[in-house]
Design a protein around this motif. Structure first.
Motif, PDB file in Angstrom:
ATOM      1  N   ASN A  94      33.766 -64.085  54.470  1.00  0.00           N
ATOM      2  CA  ASN A  94      32.444 -64.127  53.851  1.00  0.00           C
ATOM      3  C   ASN A  94      31.328 -63.748  54.840  1.00  0.00           C
ATOM      4  OD1 ASN A  94      32.077 -66.396  55.464  1.00  0.00           O
ATOM      5  ND2 ASN A  94      32.547 -67.833  53.804  1.00  0.00           N
ATOM      6  N   ARG A  95      30.103 -63.799  54.363  1.00  0.00           N
ATOM      7  CA  ARG A  95      28.952 -63.346  55.154  1.00  0.00           C
ATOM      8  C   ARG A  95      28.768 -64.196  56.423  1.00  0.00           C
ATOM      9  NH1 ARG A  95      23.380 -61.160  53.019  1.00  0.00           N
ATOM     10  NH2 ARG A  95      22.149 -61.151  54.956  1.00  0.00           N
ATOM     11  N   GLN A  96      28.878 -65.514  56.283  1.00  0.00           N
ATOM     12  CA  GLN A  96      28.683 -66.380  57.441  1.00  0.00           C
ATOM     13  C   GLN A  96      29.683 -66.066  58.546  1.00  0.00           C
ATOM     14  OE1 GLN A  96      28.860 -67.419  54.287  1.00  0.00           O
ATOM     15  NE2 GLN A  96      26.728 -68.073  53.945  1.00  0.00           N
ATOM     16  N   ARG A 128      39.661 -74.571  55.923  1.00  0.00           N
ATOM     17  CA  ARG A 128      39.011 -73.574  56.781  1.00  0.00           C
ATOM     18  C   ARG A 128      38.945 -72.219  56.083  1.00  0.00           C
ATOM     19  NH1 ARG A 128      42.018 -76.061  61.020  1.00  0.00           N
ATOM     20  NH2 ARG A 128      43.603 -74.423  60.875  1.00  0.00           N
ATOM     21  N   GLN A 129      40.037 -71.892  55.371  1.00  0.00           N
ATOM     22  CA  GLN A 129      40.047 -70.618  54.649  1.00  0.00           C
ATOM     23  C   GLN A 129      38.955 -70.595  53.576  1.00  0.00           C
ATOM     24  OE1 GLN A 129      41.993 -67.866  55.159  1.00  0.00           O
ATOM     25  NE2 GLN A 129      42.836 -68.851  56.982  1.00  0.00           N
ATOM     26  N   ARG A 130      38.763 -71.737  52.893  1.00  0.00           N
ATOM     27  CA  ARG A 130      37.727 -71.794  51.870  1.00  0.00           C
ATOM     28  C   ARG A 130      36.337 -71.630  52.477  1.00  0.00           C
ATOM     29  NH1 ARG A 130      39.920 -77.064  48.444  1.00  0.00           N
ATOM     30  NH2 ARG A 130      41.855 -76.093  47.687  1.00  0.00           N
ATOM     31  N   VAL A 131      36.191 -72.121  53.715  1.00  0.00           N
ATOM     32  CA  VAL A 131      34.887 -72.034  54.369  1.00  0.00           C
ATOM     33  C   VAL A 131      34.573 -70.607  54.786  1.00  0.00           C
ATOM     34  CG1 VAL A 131      33.575 -72.739  56.419  1.00  0.00           C
ATOM     35  CG2 VAL A 131      34.898 -74.429  55.137  1.00  0.00           C
ATOM     36  N   ILE A 132      35.597 -69.867  55.232  1.00  0.00           N
ATOM     37  CA  ILE A 132      35.332 -68.537  55.814  1.00  0.00           C
ATOM     38  C   ILE A 132      35.718 -67.391  54.882  1.00  0.00           C
ATOM     39  CG2 ILE A 132      35.656 -69.434  58.140  1.00  0.00           C
ATOM     40  CD1 ILE A 132      38.403 -68.121  58.205  1.00  0.00           C
ATOM     41  N   LEU A 133      36.394 -67.671  53.761  1.00  0.00           N
ATOM     42  CA  LEU A 133      36.848 -66.594  52.883  1.00  0.00           C
ATOM     43  C   LEU A 133      35.999 -66.519  51.614  1.00  0.00           C
ATOM     44  CD1 LEU A 133      40.750 -66.768  52.993  1.00  0.00           C
ATOM     45  CD2 LEU A 133      39.238 -65.231  54.244  1.00  0.00           C
ATOM     46  N   ASP A 134      35.832 -65.318  51.128  1.00  0.00           N
ATOM     47  CA  ASP A 134      35.207 -65.091  49.827  1.00  0.00           C
ATOM     48  C   ASP A 134      36.238 -65.362  48.742  1.00  0.00           C
ATOM     49  OD1 ASP A 134      33.165 -63.920  47.965  1.00  0.00           O
ATOM     50  OD2 ASP A 134      34.797 -62.483  47.683  1.00  0.00           O
ATOM     51  N   ALA A 135      35.890 -66.221  47.800  1.00  0.00           N
ATOM     52  CA  ALA A 135      36.863 -66.663  46.797  1.00  0.00           C
ATOM     53  C   ALA A 135      37.350 -65.525  45.920  1.00  0.00           C
ATOM     54  CB  ALA A 135      36.244 -67.762  45.935  1.00  0.00           C
ATOM     55  N   GLY A 140      27.861 -59.289  50.584  1.00  0.00           N
ATOM     56  CA  GLY A 140      27.012 -59.652  49.453  1.00  0.00           C
ATOM     57  C   GLY A 140      27.747 -59.366  48.172  1.00  0.00           C
ATOM     58  N   GLY A 141      27.030 -59.315  47.047  1.00  0.00           N
ATOM     59  CA  GLY A 141      27.679 -59.072  45.760  1.00  0.00           C
ATOM     60  C   GLY A 141      28.438 -57.770  45.720  1.00  0.00           C
ATOM     61  N   ASP A 142      27.777 -56.648  46.147  1.00  0.00           N
ATOM     62  CA  ASP A 142      28.436 -55.341  46.143  1.00  0.00           C
ATOM     63  C   ASP A 142      28.468 -54.722  47.529  1.00  0.00           C
ATOM     64  OD1 ASP A 142      25.755 -54.953  46.427  1.00  0.00           O
ATOM     65  OD2 ASP A 142      25.558 -53.426  44.863  1.00  0.00           O
ATOM     66  N   GLU A 143      28.269 -55.542  48.560  1.00  0.00           N
ATOM     67  CA  GLU A 143      28.209 -55.060  49.940  1.00  0.00           C
ATOM     68  C   GLU A 143      29.415 -55.557  50.735  1.00  0.00           C
ATOM     69  OE1 GLU A 143      23.328 -55.059  50.368  1.00  0.00           O
ATOM     70  OE2 GLU A 143      24.512 -56.750  51.120  1.00  0.00           O
ATOM     71  N   PHE A 144      29.968 -54.661  51.534  1.00  0.00           N
ATOM     72  CA  PHE A 144      31.122 -54.978  52.376  1.00  0.00           C
ATOM     73  C   PHE A 144      30.842 -54.503  53.797  1.00  0.00           C
ATOM     74  CE2 PHE A 144      32.629 -54.468  48.071  1.00  0.00           C
ATOM     75  CZ  PHE A 144      33.511 -55.519  47.893  1.00  0.00           C
ATOM     76  N   LEU A 145      31.402 -55.233  54.761  1.00  0.00           N
ATOM     77  CA  LEU A 145      31.383 -54.807  56.159  1.00  0.00           C
ATOM     78  C   LEU A 145      32.812 -54.635  56.620  1.00  0.00           C
ATOM     79  CD1 LEU A 145      28.700 -57.134  57.841  1.00  0.00           C
ATOM     80  CD2 LEU A 145      28.444 -54.752  57.136  1.00  0.00           C
ATOM     81  N   VAL A 146      33.063 -53.563  57.361  1.00  0.00           N
ATOM     82  CA  VAL A 146      34.375 -53.339  57.965  1.00  0.00           C
ATOM     83  C   VAL A 146      34.157 -53.110  59.451  1.00  0.00           C
ATOM     84  CG1 VAL A 146      36.463 -51.947  58.020  1.00  0.00           C
ATOM     85  CG2 VAL A 146      35.268 -52.311  55.850  1.00  0.00           C
ATOM     86  N   ASP A 194      41.807 -54.209  61.897  1.00  0.00           N
ATOM     87  CA  ASP A 194      40.438 -54.117  61.400  1.00  0.00           C
ATOM     88  C   ASP A 194      40.057 -55.408  60.664  1.00  0.00           C
ATOM     89  OD1 ASP A 194      40.366 -51.505  62.365  1.00  0.00           O
ATOM     90  OD2 ASP A 194      41.195 -50.710  60.495  1.00  0.00           O
ATOM     91  N   LEU A 195      38.763 -55.710  60.649  1.00  0.00           N
ATOM     92  CA  LEU A 195      38.258 -56.928  60.018  1.00  0.00           C
ATOM     93  C   LEU A 195      37.429 -56.565  58.798  1.00  0.00           C
ATOM     94  CD1 LEU A 195      37.105 -58.757  63.273  1.00  0.00           C
ATOM     95  CD2 LEU A 195      39.262 -59.051  62.049  1.00  0.00           C
ATOM     96  N   LEU A 196      37.659 -57.255  57.680  1.00  0.00           N
ATOM     97  CA  LEU A 196      36.998 -56.938  56.419  1.00  0.00           C
ATOM     98  C   LEU A 196      36.184 -58.135  55.943  1.00  0.00           C
ATOM     99  CD1 LEU A 196      40.005 -55.494  56.471  1.00  0.00           C
ATOM    100  CD2 LEU A 196      39.304 -54.714  54.232  1.00  0.00           C
ATOM    101  N   PHE A 197      34.958 -57.870  55.517  1.00  0.00           N
ATOM    102  CA  PHE A 197      34.048 -58.924  55.082  1.00  0.00           C
ATOM    103  C   PHE A 197      33.364 -58.512  53.781  1.00  0.00           C
ATOM    104  CE2 PHE A 197      34.150 -58.535  59.677  1.00  0.00           C
ATOM    105  CZ  PHE A 197      34.461 -59.810  60.112  1.00  0.00           C
ATOM    106  N   ARG A 198      33.159 -59.490  52.905  1.00  0.00           N
ATOM    107  CA  ARG A 198      32.271 -59.267  51.763  1.00  0.00           C
ATOM    108  C   ARG A 198      30.911 -59.841  52.152  1.00  0.00           C
ATOM    109  NH1 ARG A 198      32.464 -61.601  45.539  1.00  0.00           N
ATOM    110  NH2 ARG A 198      30.983 -60.066  44.664  1.00  0.00           N
TER     111      ARG A 198
END
Length: 407
Positions: free
Chosen positions: A260-262, A247-254, A326-332, A320-324
Motif C-alpha cells: 500500500n501507499r504507506q 503485518r500483511q494487512r497493515v502493508i498490503l492493499d486488500a 492510490g485508486g488508479d495509481e501504481f508505483l513500481v 521488483d517492488l509493486l505498490f498501489r
C-alpha cells in the motif's frame, strides 16, 4: 465374636480407602457411599462364606479379585482399563500385606504356615489375628495412595494406554506371583526359611509394583512434556502466522495484493537513504473515472484487477517492488534497471493491456500513462515520487491532447 467384629471394621477401613483411591484417581465428584457400603457387606459375606466352606486361599483370593473388579467396574461406570488397574493395585497390596502378616505371625508363634490357612474348622487355626492386621495395614497403604501427588501420577498413567498396558502386564505378573505364595499355606512344615521367603516375596511384589509404576509414570511424563512442547510450538507457529497476517494487512492493499501507499513511501525512503540503484515508475490507469461513471464500479474493479495482473506479470518476481499508491495509481520500483529498460517494460505493459482488451472483449479501452525517474536524480524520496508523478501527468496530458486533435 469380638475378633469377627474387629476384622469387619478393619476390612471396612480397607474397603473404604480402596474406593477413596478409585474416586481420587478417576476425579469423581463425590464418594458413592451406597456402593462402598454394599460392596463391604457383599465382600465380607464372601470372605465369611469362603472361610465356612474352607475354600483354598488361592481360590478365595482369585474369586475376591474378580468380585472387586466387578464392583470397581460399576464405580468406574464401565471403564474396564482403569477398573483393572485399580483392582490389581488393591489386590497386590491387600494380598501382599495379608500374606506378610500371616508369615510374621507364623514366625512369632513358631507355627507352620498351614495353621494360618482357610481351614477354620481345624483345631489350632490361627488366621484371625493376622487377617485383622493385614486388612488394617493394607488400608493404611491405600490411604497413602490417596495423596494428591500419587493420584496425579496414576491419572497421568491412565492418560497413556500404550504405557499403562506395560504396567498392567507387570501387575498381572506380580498378582500371580503372590498367588503362588498362597500354596505355601498347604504345607505342614514349620520351616523358618519358607516363612522368610514368603515375606521376601511380598516385599518384592510391593517394591516391584512401586518401581514399575514410577518407571511408567516417568515415561508418561516425558510423553506429556513432548505433547506440551508440540502444543506450544503449534501455538507459537499459529501466533507467528497470525502476526504475519496482521503485518500483511497493515502493508498490503486488500484489493490488488500489492503493497500500500504507506509501505511504498517507507520503502522508497529507505532505498533512497541507502543510495540503492533503482528506477521509479509511476503508473496511472487511463479513463478509470469514465469507466466507473459509464459502466459502474464493478467494471472499474475489473479494470484495476486486469491491470494489476498485467503489471505483476511484466515485473521480476522477488526483485521488483509493486505498490498501489492510490485508486488508479501504481508505483513500481525496478531494481538495478536503467530508465530506458524500465520504459520498455512500461510500454510492454501497455501492449499487453491492449492485447487483452481485444481477447476478453472489453467495451472500454485499457491503457495507462507512466512517468519514470532514476534514483540518482533526486536525493529526497518525496522529490523522486513527485517527479515521476509529474512525468506521468505530462504523458497523460499528451494523450488527451492527441485524442482532442483526432476528434
Amino acid at each position: 465374636m469380638l475378633l469377627v467384629l474387629l476384622t469387619a471394621a478393619a476390612y471396612f477401613y480397607y474397603n473404604w480407602q480402596y474406593f477413596s483411591m478409585v474416586r481420587g484417581v478417576r476425579l469423581m465428584p463425590r464418594m458413592r457411599v451406597g456402593l462402598v457400603v454394599a460392596s463391604f457387606f457383599l465382600n465380607y459375606l464372601f470372605f465369611y462364606m469362603c472361610s465356612v466352606l474352607e475354600f483354598p486361599l488361592v481360590l478365595n483370593w482369585f474369586l475376591f479379585a474378580f468380585l472387586l473388579f466387578l464392583e470397581t467396574l460399576i464405580c468406574d461406570r464401565g471403564e474396564k482399563r482403569p477398573a483393572l488397574f485399580s483392582t490389581l493395585m488393591g489386590i497386590i497390596y491387600g494380598l501382599a500385606v495379608n500374606i506378610s502378616c500371616r508369615s510374621m505371625a507364623a514366625i512369632v508363634m513358631n507355627q507352620p504356615l498351614a495353621s494360618f490357612n482357610n481351614q477354620i474348622n481345624e483345631a489350632g487355626n490361627l488366621k484371625g489375628i493376622p487377617v485383622l492386621l493385614g486388612f488394617a495395614l493394607a488400608g493404611v497403604l491405600l490411604q497413602l495412595m490417596c495423596r494428591a501427588s500419587i493420584q496425579h501420577r496414576f491419572r497421568l498413567i491412565l492418560d497413556y494406554p500404550q504405557h499403562q498396558f506395560f504396567l498392567l502386564e507387570i501387575m498381572a505378573g506380580l498378582f500371580f506371583y503372590l498367588f503362588l505364595n498362597l500354596m505355601l499355606y498347604s504345607t505342614q512344615r514349620n520351616d523358618i526359611f519358607l516363612k522368610i521367603w514368603s515375606i521376601k516375596s511380598c516385599l518384592f511384589s510391593m517394591i516391584g509394583f512401586y518401581i514399575a509404576m514410577r518407571y511408567t509414570w516417568r515415561i508418561c511424563e516425558l510423553d506429556a512434556y513432548q505433547e506440551k512442547n508440540r502444543r506450544i510450538a503449534q501455538q507459537l507457529e499459529a501466533q507467528q502466522q497470525e502476526e504475519m497476517q496482521l503485518r500483511q494487512r497493515v502493508i498490503l492493499d486488500a484489493m490488488t495484493g500489492f503493497y500500500n501507499r504507506q509501505y511504498a513511501e517507507k520503502t522508497i525512503a529507505a532505498l533512497a537513504r541507502q543510495h540503492a540503484d533503482f528506477t521509479l515508475c509511476f503508473l496511472d490507469l487511463d479513463g478509470l473515472k469514465s469507466v466507473n461513471d459509464r459502466f459502474g464500479h464493478d467494471a472499474g474493479d475489473r479494470y484495476i484487477l486486469t491491470a494489476t495482473r498485467i503489471i505483476q506479470n511484466a515485473c521480476r518476481s522477488g526483485v521488483d517492488l509493486l505498490f498501489r499508491y492510490g485508486g488508479d495509481e501504481f508505483l513500481v520500483v525496478f531494481m538495478g534497471l536503467s530508465c530506458a529498460a524500465s520504459q520498455e517494460r512500461a510500454e510492454d505493459i501497455n501492449r499487453r493491456l491492449h492485447a487483452i482488451q481485444s481477447e476478453e472483449a472489453f467495451v472500454y479501452p485499457l491503457s495507462l500513462s507512466y512517468g519514470i525517474v532514476h534514483s540518482t536524480a533526486y536525493s529526497d524520496w518525496r522529490d523522486l515520487i513527485h517527479a515521476a508523478d509529474q512525468k506521468m501527468y505530462a504523458q497523460k496530458q499528451q494523450k488527451q491532447m492527441a485524442r482532442h486533435c483526432e476528434e
